[in-house]
Design an enzyme around this catalytic site. Structure first.
Site, PDB file in Angstrom:
ATOM      1  N   ASP A   1      44.716  36.255  37.893  1.00 58.49           N
ATOM      2  CA  ASP A   1      43.815  35.151  38.878  1.00 58.49           C
ATOM      3  C   ASP A   1      42.179  35.802  39.453  1.00 58.49           C
ATOM      4  O   ASP A   1      42.806  36.760  39.564  1.00 58.49           O
ATOM      5  CB  ASP A   1      44.493  34.491  40.577  1.00 58.49           C
ATOM      6  CG  ASP A   1      44.025  33.248  40.565  1.00 58.49           C
ATOM      7  OD1 ASP A   1      42.829  32.940  39.957  1.00 58.49           O
ATOM      8  OD2 ASP A   1      45.256  32.678  41.943  1.00 58.49           O
TER       9      ASP A   1
ATOM     10  N   ASP B   1      39.438  29.983  36.077  1.00 56.50           N
ATOM     11  CA  ASP B   1      39.386  31.265  36.392  1.00 56.50           C
ATOM     12  C   ASP B   1      41.094  32.111  36.254  1.00 56.50           C
ATOM     13  O   ASP B   1      40.988  33.152  37.880  1.00 56.50           O
ATOM     14  CB  ASP B   1      38.776  31.343  37.942  1.00 56.50           C
ATOM     15  CG  ASP B   1      39.274  30.219  38.937  1.00 56.50           C
ATOM     16  OD1 ASP B   1      40.312  29.998  38.545  1.00 56.50           O
ATOM     17  OD2 ASP B   1      38.899  30.208  40.221  1.00 56.50           O
ATOM     18  N   GLU B   2      42.049  31.324  35.851  1.00 62.02           N
ATOM     19  CA  GLU B   2      43.205  32.036  35.914  1.00 62.02           C
ATOM     20  C   GLU B   2      43.899  31.533  34.488  1.00 62.02           C
ATOM     21  O   GLU B   2      43.649  30.781  34.068  1.00 62.02           O
ATOM     22  CB  GLU B   2      44.009  31.091  37.276  1.00 62.02           C
ATOM     23  CG  GLU B   2      44.058  29.897  37.026  1.00 62.02           C
ATOM     24  CD  GLU B   2      45.134  29.473  38.107  1.00 62.02           C
ATOM     25  OE1 GLU B   2      46.266  29.712  38.388  1.00 62.02           O
ATOM     26  OE2 GLU B   2      44.994  28.508  38.615  1.00 62.02           O
TER      27      GLU B   2
END
Length: 392
Positions: free
Chosen positions: A6, A96-97
């Site tokens: 993350d 983003d993860e």
């Protein structure tokens, strides 16, 4: 073993990477609302999606920068290339993860912990961004571990120590526990994950209902059989925009909705997926929410058709908006087909004018940037100052 990777304060980290003068300083990304805050700003209590005025009151020295979605998209693509260089089994969760399954790589790449260390170093070296990684035996626990390891950290939950790590945590760490569910549990003196585990499944079912009770009981014992999946396809494609509190004109809301539809349909065409059901999402000033949906006769990825349907749904919701105020608007298209096939209507046409227009606009924007071209209907219209938050 599973990794949950993350990126830390993603938008703000990209801004600090690209502008050295922002490093180590409180940074807010957004317009009317905060889309991202650096950890220096979070130390003052700033959170997302907080109004910018409230964030400034908490952190007067914060530097506000406008969002640059193209920069964030480019950074995300680079980071996901690094993920895929690490393991072929990557399950994206958002921009983003992602989850990464590395358990089968021991002989060629080392232990999961060694792989996690290299992953963090690669993201720092190749993308210039901080990333936190959680390592555990289940997806649920890996995600909890990454949250506990932030910022810019690595947290490993060794086999055999899962419940010792999990049970002291507050109930809010369980997936599916929001403010309402947490309040129900705390009213019964259930404050930690360990309390949830000890009261038993039957008691949880009586408090929360069948599905929720069984779900939380399983998670409290770290029972999560889901594997990292690379074959998952989106059930819907959508975007939403936080408008912030205060009055918003009808024209501003309509313009923002049109911009969201434009973004969503571009993503649909890029993925070659047409959809039949258009859903409007609204959040009001009293924090209640509403959705309105309408199914089309045939699947489409045309901006004009989906915009027209979303506009009709918005007009139907105007009485509620006038009564309660509006703080968020979103649109999603679901019932997506698998291959972008669109059923033509008689008489058959090779490419209707609207399809050619959409394709031409997509090509210009791909080459010259998102702001290179705007639809005539959007000229002179004022949108929300905040940038749409993408969500699937």
């Amino acid at each position: 073993m599973i990794l949950h990777a993350d990126l830390d304060s993603f938008y703000a980290s990209v801004e600090q990477r690209d502008d050295p003068s922002l490093r180590g300083r409180p940074v807010l990304v957004g317009g009317g609302v905060v889309l991202a805050a650096s950890y220096e700003a979070k130390a003052f209590g700033v959170r997302t999606p907080m109004s910018l005025s409230k964030a400034r009151a908490l952190c007067p020295q914060a530097i506000v920068v406008p969002p640059r979605m193209s920069a964030y998209t480019k950074a995300s693509r680079l980071v996901f290339e690094i993920f895929e260089d690490t393991t072929p089994i990557v399950e994206p969760l958002s921009i983003d993860e992602a989850f990464l399954d590395v358990d089968g790589l021991r002989k060629i790449r080392g232990t999961p912990v060694e792989i996690a260390h290299r992953l963090r170093a690669d993201v720092r070296e190749r993308a210039g961004l901080p990333i936190t990684v959680g390592v555990a035996g289940t997806k649920f626990l890996a995600k909890v571990a990454s949250g506990a390891g932030k910022p810019d950290g690595l947290l490993v939950v060794p086999p055999g120590e899962e419940l010792a790590f999990l049970h002291p945590l507050p109930v809010e760490k369980l997936w599916g526990v929001g403010p309402v569910t947490a309040a129900k549990l705390r009213d019964r003196q259930i404050h930690t994950v360990g309390h949830v585990a000890r009261i038993g499944e039957a008691a949880l079912v009586s408090i929360l209902g069948g599905n929720a009770g069984r779900h939380l009981h399983a998670l409290a014992h770290n029972r999560d059989p889901r594997r990292v999946s690379t074959g998952h396809r989106r059930g819907s494609i959508g975007a939403q925009c936080a408008l912030g509190r205060g009055a918003h004109s009808t024209e501003q809301v309509e313009a923002t909705l049109d911009a969201l539809v434009d973004r969503v349909t571009r993503r649909m065409r890029r993925a070659h997926r047409a959809g039949r059901t258009v859903t409007l999402r609204l959040r009001f000033g009293d924090f209640t929410r509403a959705t309105r949906s309408r199914s089309l006769l045939k699947a489409t990825m045309q901006t004009e058709a989906i915009s027209r349907t979303a506009g009709d749904l918005l007009r139907e919701a105007r009485p509620l908006i006038a009564e309660r105020g509006l703080t968020l608007v979103g649109v999603a298209v679901s019932n997506l087909d698998g291959d972008g096939n669109v059923q033509m209507e008689l008489p058959f046409e090779e490419a209707p004018d609207v399809d050619r227009l959409d394709a031409a606009m997509d090509q210009v924007r791909e080459r010259f940037g998102n702001d290179a071209l705007r639809r005539a209907a959007m000229i002179g219209r004022t949108m929300s100052p905040s940038v749409p938050l993408l969500s699937d």
